[in-house]
Design a protein around this motif. Structure first.
Motif, short mmCIF file in Angstrom:
data_model
loop_
_atom_site.label_atom_id
_atom_site.label_comp_id
_atom_site.label_asym_id
_atom_site.label_seq_id
_atom_site.Cartn_x
_atom_site.Cartn_y
_atom_site.Cartn_z
N PHE A 112 0.69 -1.13 -0.08
CA PHE A 112 0.08 0.13 0.05
C PHE A 112 0.84 1.27 0.06
N GLY A 113 2.13 1.30 0.16
CA GLY A 113 2.95 2.37 0.36
C GLY A 113 4.02 2.46 -0.48
N ALA A 114 5.36 3.03 -0.17
CA ALA A 114 6.31 3.51 -1.26
C ALA A 114 6.70 2.22 -1.93
N GLY A 115 6.73 1.09 -1.77
CA GLY A 115 7.10 -0.04 -2.35
C GLY A 115 6.29 -0.60 -3.31
N ARG A 116 4.92 -0.10 -3.41
CA ARG A 116 3.98 -0.59 -4.25
C ARG A 116 4.38 -0.44 -5.61
N ASP A 117 4.24 -1.75 -6.40
CA ASP A 117 4.68 -2.06 -7.97
C ASP A 117 6.09 -1.99 -8.23
N ARG A 119 9.83 -3.27 -8.48
CA ARG A 119 10.46 -4.77 -8.72
C ARG A 119 11.90 -4.31 -8.29
N GLY A 120 12.70 -5.35 -8.43
CA GLY A 120 14.20 -5.62 -8.04
C GLY A 120 14.14 -5.61 -6.57
N VAL A 121 15.40 -5.37 -5.91
CA VAL A 121 15.63 -5.33 -4.43
C VAL A 121 15.03 -4.17 -3.77
N VAL A 122 14.37 -4.06 -2.74
CA VAL A 122 13.72 -3.17 -2.02
C VAL A 122 13.92 -3.39 -0.65
N LEU A 123 14.68 -2.57 -0.12
CA LEU A 123 15.09 -2.49 1.55
C LEU A 123 14.23 -1.81 2.22
N MET A 124 13.47 -2.16 3.15
CA MET A 124 12.77 -1.31 4.20
C MET A 124 13.49 -1.43 5.56
N LEU A 125 13.92 -0.30 6.26
CA LEU A 125 14.61 -0.20 7.54
C LEU A 125 13.75 0.81 8.39
N THR A 126 13.51 0.06 9.50
CA THR A 126 12.44 0.69 10.71
C THR A 126 13.47 1.13 11.80
N PHE A 127 13.42 2.54 11.97
CA PHE A 127 14.21 3.17 12.97
C PHE A 127 13.39 3.38 14.18
N GLY A 128 13.49 2.88 15.40
CA GLY A 128 12.98 3.02 16.69
C GLY A 128 14.02 2.81 17.82
N ALA A 134 13.52 -5.35 6.35
CA ALA A 134 12.72 -6.17 5.69
C ALA A 134 13.15 -6.18 4.27
N LEU A 135 13.32 -7.16 3.82
CA LEU A 135 13.93 -7.31 2.34
C LEU A 135 13.13 -8.13 1.22
N PHE A 136 12.99 -7.40 0.13
CA PHE A 136 11.99 -7.89 -1.06
C PHE A 136 12.75 -8.21 -2.21
N VAL A 137 12.68 -9.12 -2.97
CA VAL A 137 13.24 -9.51 -4.06
C VAL A 137 11.85 -9.63 -5.09
N ASP A 138 11.92 -8.55 -6.11
CA ASP A 138 10.66 -8.70 -7.06
C ASP A 138 9.37 -8.98 -6.41
N SER A 241 -3.86 -12.04 3.57
CA SER A 241 -3.87 -11.29 2.45
C SER A 241 -2.30 -10.95 1.97
N GLY A 242 -1.62 -10.87 2.99
CA GLY A 242 -0.29 -10.37 2.93
C GLY A 242 0.75 -11.68 2.37
N ARG A 243 0.32 -12.77 2.86
CA ARG A 243 1.19 -14.17 2.37
C ARG A 243 2.39 -13.96 2.48
N LEU A 244 3.14 -12.93 3.27
CA LEU A 244 4.58 -12.63 3.54
C LEU A 244 4.81 -12.51 2.35
N SER A 245 4.27 -11.74 1.40
CA SER A 245 4.97 -11.34 0.11
C SER A 245 3.87 -10.35 -0.41
N SER A 246 4.32 -9.39 -1.41
CA SER A 246 3.45 -8.25 -2.15
C SER A 246 3.22 -8.62 -3.51
N ALA A 247 3.99 -9.92 -3.69
CA ALA A 247 4.07 -10.23 -5.22
C ALA A 247 2.34 -10.80 -5.65
N PRO A 248 2.10 -10.41 -6.81
CA PRO A 248 0.60 -10.85 -7.44
C PRO A 248 0.50 -12.46 -7.49
#
Length: 248
Positions: A112-117, A119-128, A134-138, A241-248
């Motif tokens: 739903f956010g900045a990584g929507r659609d 592809r490639g390698v996306v890295l999310m880092l949470t600072f607290g 969280a690492l995503f590949v495609d 709904s997440g299926r631990l994946s955002s891929a279609p």
């Protein structure tokens, strides 16, 4: 589908009901300070208080700040170590899905956010309290990466660059940003991401530190869902709904 999502953090436990199809909270979130010490029984009591606040009897998702494999807690860096070996369903109930906090936030942000659609390698880092990852590949999650424990100058990155360190050392935003940039450059060199997303509570203050961070042609952006991403991702996991994946 409406599902209760609860996000356990080092400083606060946050929960709300979520429309998992739209990725939005349906009621105002409730935040309870994380107990000290953050032992399983005390945290479970806080979780129950959130469940009772929402009068919830359906499925729910709960995030945890550590490695979670098939609902079993394997690490506990920023909460009490007595969590290690605890089975989430034994503590919270059979209808509860337990997963890593940054993974939950990442799935929500990729859906739903900045990584929507993206592809490639996306890295999310949470600072607290620490640094989650969280690492995503495609669009597919690589779970439990825990990159906050990567060493920078002989110390774990979260012991140099977490938001808690900024507060404890009273660092100015530009000085803290320099530490964050050093860490991000290291992660960029390791993973070659096409996008880095900054989440956690500090993401709502992105305008105060992101202007000081420059990774060249690797974009660094704040999370769109801000600090609600973990709640939304937890609910998505419970809904399936997440299926631990955002891929279609």
């Amino acid at each position: 589908m409406e599902v209760l999502g609860i996000d356990i953090g080092g400083s606060g436990i946050k929960g709300a009901t979520v429309d998992t199809a739209a990725g939005v909270l349906t009621r105002e979130r409730l935040r309870i300070p994380t107990p000290r010490p953050a032992a399983p029984a005390a945290v479970a009591q806080a979780v129950r208080a959130i469940v009772e606040h929402f009068s919830w009897a359906g499925p729910m998702g709960v995030t945890f700040p550590g490695v979670v494999l098939d609902g079993l807690i394997r690490t506990a860096a920023n909460v009490d170590r007595s969590w290690i070996g605890v089975k989430g369903t034994d503590l919270f109930g059979e209808r509860v899905v337990v997963l890593n906090d940054a993974d939950a936030a990442g799935v929500a942000e990729m859906t739903f956010g900045a990584g929507r659609d993206r592809r490639g390698v996306v890295l999310m880092l949470t600072f607290g309290t620490g640094i989650g990852s969280a690492l995503f590949v495609d669009g597919v999650l690589v779970p439990n990466t825990e990159f906050g424990h990567v060493e920078i100058r002989g110390r774990e990155a979260e012991h140099r660059a977490s938001d808690r360190v900024r507060e404890e050392k009273d660092l100015s935003w530009d000085k803290w940003a320099a530490r964050v940039e050093e860490y991000l450059r290291h992660m960029r060199d390791l993973l070659s991401p096409t996008l880095i997303v900054i989440g956690g509570g500090v993401s709502r203050k992105a305008g105060r530190f992101l202007p000081y961070i420059d990774l060249g042609d690797t974009p660094v952006v704040p999370a769109v869902l801000r600090n609600e991403a973990g709640i939304i991702g937890a609910a998505m996991a419970a809904a399936g709904s997440g299926r631990l994946s955002s891929a279609p």
